[in-house]
Design a protein around this motif. Structure first.
Motif, PDB file in Angstrom:
ATOM      1  N   VAL A  90       0.871  -1.180   0.000  1.00 49.33           N
ATOM      2  CA  VAL A  90       0.000   0.000   0.000  1.00 49.33           C
ATOM      3  C   VAL A  90       0.910   1.233   0.000  1.00 49.33           C
ATOM      4  O   VAL A  90       1.525   1.554   1.016  1.00 49.33           O
ATOM      5  CB  VAL A  90      -0.906   0.040   1.259  1.00 49.33           C
ATOM      6  CG1 VAL A  90      -1.811   1.272   1.216  1.00 49.33           C
ATOM      7  CG2 VAL A  90      -1.737  -1.224   1.368  1.00 49.33           C
ATOM      8  N   PRO A  91       1.023   1.911  -1.152  1.00 51.67           N
ATOM      9  CA  PRO A  91       1.912   3.075  -1.193  1.00 51.67           C
ATOM     10  C   PRO A  91       1.329   4.250  -0.409  1.00 51.67           C
ATOM     11  O   PRO A  91       0.103   4.376  -0.294  1.00 51.67           O
ATOM     12  CB  PRO A  91       2.009   3.410  -2.690  1.00 51.67           C
ATOM     13  CG  PRO A  91       0.812   2.795  -3.314  1.00 51.67           C
ATOM     14  CD  PRO A  91       0.378   1.651  -2.447  1.00 51.67           C
ATOM     15  N   THR A  92       2.211   5.077   0.139  1.00 59.94           N
ATOM     16  CA  THR A  92       1.795   6.253   0.918  1.00 59.94           C
ATOM     17  C   THR A  92       2.735   7.410   0.581  1.00 59.94           C
ATOM     18  O   THR A  92       3.788   7.193  -0.011  1.00 59.94           O
ATOM     19  CB  THR A  92       1.885   5.974   2.429  1.00 59.94           C
ATOM     20  OG1 THR A  92       3.242   5.631   2.756  1.00 59.94           O
ATOM     21  CG2 THR A  92       0.968   4.827   2.847  1.00 59.94           C
ATOM     22  N   LYS A 275      -5.789  -0.787   2.934  1.00 59.18           N
ATOM     23  CA  LYS A 275      -6.225  -0.153   1.680  1.00 59.18           C
ATOM     24  C   LYS A 275      -7.366   0.823   1.930  1.00 59.18           C
ATOM     25  O   LYS A 275      -7.387   1.922   1.369  1.00 59.18           O
ATOM     26  CB  LYS A 275      -6.670  -1.232   0.687  1.00 59.18           C
ATOM     27  CG  LYS A 275      -5.526  -1.749  -0.138  1.00 59.18           C
ATOM     28  CD  LYS A 275      -5.974  -2.433  -1.412  1.00 59.18           C
ATOM     29  CE  LYS A 275      -6.709  -3.721  -1.129  1.00 59.18           C
ATOM     30  NZ  LYS A 275      -6.866  -4.561  -2.310  1.00 59.18           N
ATOM     31  N   GLN A 276      -8.307   0.421   2.808  1.00 57.57           N
ATOM     32  CA  GLN A 276      -9.437   1.320   3.120  1.00 57.57           C
ATOM     33  C   GLN A 276      -8.917   2.623   3.725  1.00 57.57           C
ATOM     34  O   GLN A 276      -9.316   3.712   3.347  1.00 57.57           O
ATOM     35  CB  GLN A 276     -10.407   0.673   4.118  1.00 57.57           C
ATOM     36  CG  GLN A 276     -10.974  -0.664   3.704  1.00 57.57           C
ATOM     37  CD  GLN A 276     -11.813  -0.565   2.444  1.00 57.57           C
ATOM     38  OE1 GLN A 276     -12.655   0.312   2.325  1.00 57.57           O
ATOM     39  NE2 GLN A 276     -11.553  -1.451   1.497  1.00 57.57           N
ATOM     40  N   GLU A 282      -4.524   8.786   1.978  1.00 56.20           N
ATOM     41  CA  GLU A 282      -3.371   8.893   1.083  1.00 56.20           C
ATOM     42  C   GLU A 282      -3.766   9.048  -0.382  1.00 56.20           C
ATOM     43  O   GLU A 282      -3.306   9.949  -1.070  1.00 56.20           O
ATOM     44  CB  GLU A 282      -2.480   7.645   1.241  1.00 56.20           C
ATOM     45  CG  GLU A 282      -1.919   7.464   2.645  1.00 56.20           C
ATOM     46  CD  GLU A 282      -0.883   8.517   2.995  1.00 56.20           C
ATOM     47  OE1 GLU A 282      -0.110   8.918   2.108  1.00 56.20           O
ATOM     48  OE2 GLU A 282      -0.843   8.952   4.162  1.00 56.20           O
ATOM     49  N   GLY A 283      -4.618   8.145  -0.855  1.00 56.28           N
ATOM     50  CA  GLY A 283      -5.017   8.161  -2.262  1.00 56.28           C
ATOM     51  C   GLY A 283      -5.359   6.753  -2.679  1.00 56.28           C
ATOM     52  O   GLY A 283      -5.238   5.817  -1.887  1.00 56.28           O
ATOM     53  N   GLY A 289      -0.865   8.793  -2.834  1.00 57.93           N
ATOM     54  CA  GLY A 289      -0.310  10.106  -2.516  1.00 57.93           C
ATOM     55  C   GLY A 289       1.009  10.399  -3.194  1.00 57.93           C
ATOM     56  O   GLY A 289       1.596  11.472  -3.016  1.00 57.93           O
ATOM     57  N   MET A 290       1.511   9.448  -3.955  1.00 56.21           N
ATOM     58  CA  MET A 290       2.750   9.694  -4.711  1.00 56.21           C
ATOM     59  C   MET A 290       2.394   9.917  -6.180  1.00 56.21           C
ATOM     60  O   MET A 290       1.411   9.379  -6.675  1.00 56.21           O
ATOM     61  CB  MET A 290       3.678   8.480  -4.640  1.00 56.21           C
ATOM     62  CG  MET A 290       4.141   8.131  -3.246  1.00 56.21           C
ATOM     63  SD  MET A 290       5.094   6.587  -3.246  1.00 56.21           S
ATOM     64  CE  MET A 290       6.611   7.125  -4.017  1.00 56.21           C
TER      65      MET A 290
END
Ligand code: F0G
Length: 448
Positions: A90-92, A275-276, A282-283, A289-290
């Motif tokens: 999960v990217p942040t 993920k939720q 974040e997105g 968010g990246m």
């Protein structure tokens, strides 16, 4: 051995001494308030301040900016699997985003979280869930002179004492931070990680590794842990991380990028909860968010971070910097960490009480004498703890050369010569959240 040459350069300037004096005063003696244009050698942090490789810049151009299903995200998933061994990512936007996502999914009010040492944003995120962050460092962690190889380890003895006190049901989360940034960046052994895994099983807690500097840690494991002297760094890293249920990662450290982070886990239910939360904070979970290009660069950076040539260049540069400061007579915390040299300001300024912030006084002197920016990690950053009065000189990755470090050593020598004349500081403002006051609080020289 040097592993890089420059392909792009950035001009830096040393402001005149009277200008530095005015800058210090205008910044409220808090170097976070300085303009970076006024800093000559910036050792405030190793986080997001390094130089990317040509391969990363190339990946950046090819980044896929699709909102969902980005190809760059698939590249990150592959890199996380190959380098760290986890299947769900999960990217942040950065590490603390990952902390918010993961710790929000794992903690409730009145829980206790154990960590070898909580980094300041980790502590704040645990507290923000209404939970209690408890540190379990080994006793050598706060002894600047002990030469023990794994002073970053998690103390199972302390952890068990907390279990006796509050009960296992109260502790759903055990974190191990590698390397242990808030304990002078000290290394953590794989053996200790195995013991923490067993302990987490015993108390039925989720085991999270804060993997910000996992590659630097693996380098130390190969150097210092008998079982691994012949092992490949990449294999050590994968083995150590593999004991965890989940990782929180700041890509700004061993992801070798300027922004980014992620949560990784093999636990499908935890992945869904993360993920939720990521969608909220974040997105969408394929960019988090990246920018897609930054995701692509991080995928390349993770692979570079476990290359032998990179790590040897990196760790030896920091080691040599520490050795030069020690040879010049400065009290250097030993052993030197992978990302920073820590100075013991309490030993340098025995005439200053903790309440006069000797570490912050040293940080200000290093700027005054040479335009060098470091960060205090003693009584100012960590009120009400009995840590040593450390100052961290963090080394950005692939950025500075031997001449820059020579300048810092000469600057520190000047401070050493005038040590008896250095006076303490006092708070001139008191921000609301004590855990993070050192980012914004202003100070002034003590009047007496
Ligand atoms: N965990 C550790 C161990 C860290 O060192 C940091 C950041 C974070 C989490 C948070 O990551 O900055 O990407 O949000 N450390 C930086 C430092 C800021 O200067 O040591 P982030």
């Amino acid at each position: 051995m040097v592993a890089y040459k420059s392909k792009m350069v950035e001009r830096i300037r040393l402001p005149a001494r009277d200008q530095r004096e005015r800058n210090l005063e205008a910044a409220g003696y808090n170097l976070f308030n300085l303009s970076s244009d006024d800093v000559f050698v910036d050792l405030l942090t190793d986080s997001g301040t390094g130089a990317m490789s040509d391969a990363q810049w190339a990946a950046l151009i090819r980044g896929d900016e699709s909102y969902a299903g980005s190809r760059s995200f698939a590249e990150l998933e592959d890199a996380v699997m190959d380098v760290m061994g986890f299947s769900n990512v999960v990217p942040t936007h950065q590490g603390r985003g990952a902390e918010n996502v993961l710790y929000g999914a794992l903690l409730s009010a009145d829980d206790v979280a154990l960590n070898n040492t909580h980094f300041d944003t980790t502590r704040a995120h645990v507290s923000n869930q209404g939970a209690d962050p408890v540190d379990c460092p080994v006793s050598a962690a706060h002894d600047p002179d002990s030469e023990e190889p794994f002073k970053g380890n998690f103390s199972l003895e302390r952890a068990r004492a907390v279990v006796d006190e509050v009960g296992a049901d109260q502790i759903p989360l055990v974190i191990q931070t590698i390397t242990n940034n808030s304990a002078a960046g000290q290394a953590v052994s794989v053996e200790n990680t195995r013991r923490v895994r067993e302990f987490a099983n015993e108390i039925d807690a989720t085991f999270v590794i804060d993997a910000c500097r996992f590659a630097e840690n693996a380098y130390f494991v190969r150097q210092r842990e008998d079982e691994f002297t012949e092992a490949a760094i990449a294999d050590i890293a994968r083995e150590q991380l593999g004991y965890a249920d989940a990782l929180v990662m700041s890509g700004k450290k061993d992801g070798l990028v300027n922004a980014g982070g992620f949560v990784a886990t093999d636990d499908g239910a935890l992945f869904d909860r993360c993920k939720q939360r990521a969608i909220l904070y974040e997105g969408f979970p394929t960019y988090g968010g990246m920018a897609g290009r930054d995701v692509a660069a991080m995928a390349v950076g993770l692979r570079e971070a476990v290359e032998d040539a990179y790590l040897e260049d990196r760790i030896e540069q920091v080691r040599e910097f520490g050795a030069r400061l020690a040879a010049a007579g400065l009290p250097v915390y030993t052993p030197t960490s992978g990302h920073a040299v820590y100075l013991d300001a309490g030993a340098l300024f025995p005439h200053l009480d903790p309440g006069e912030f000797p570490g912050q006084a040293l940080v200000c002197e290093l700027y005054r004498e040479g335009g060098v920016r470091g960060v205090e990690l003693g009584s100012f950053a960590f009120p009400d703890t009995d840590r040593p009065e450390l100052v961290r000189l963090a080394v950005p990755r692939r950025t500075y050369h031997r001449e820059h470090f020579e300048h810092v050593v000469e600057t520190a020598e000047t401070v050493l010569e005038k040590r008896e004349t250095v006076s303490g500081l006092e708070l001139a403002s008191d921000p609301e959240m004590p855990e993070i006051r050192h980012f914004t609080a202003e100070l002034e020289p003590r009047s007496s």
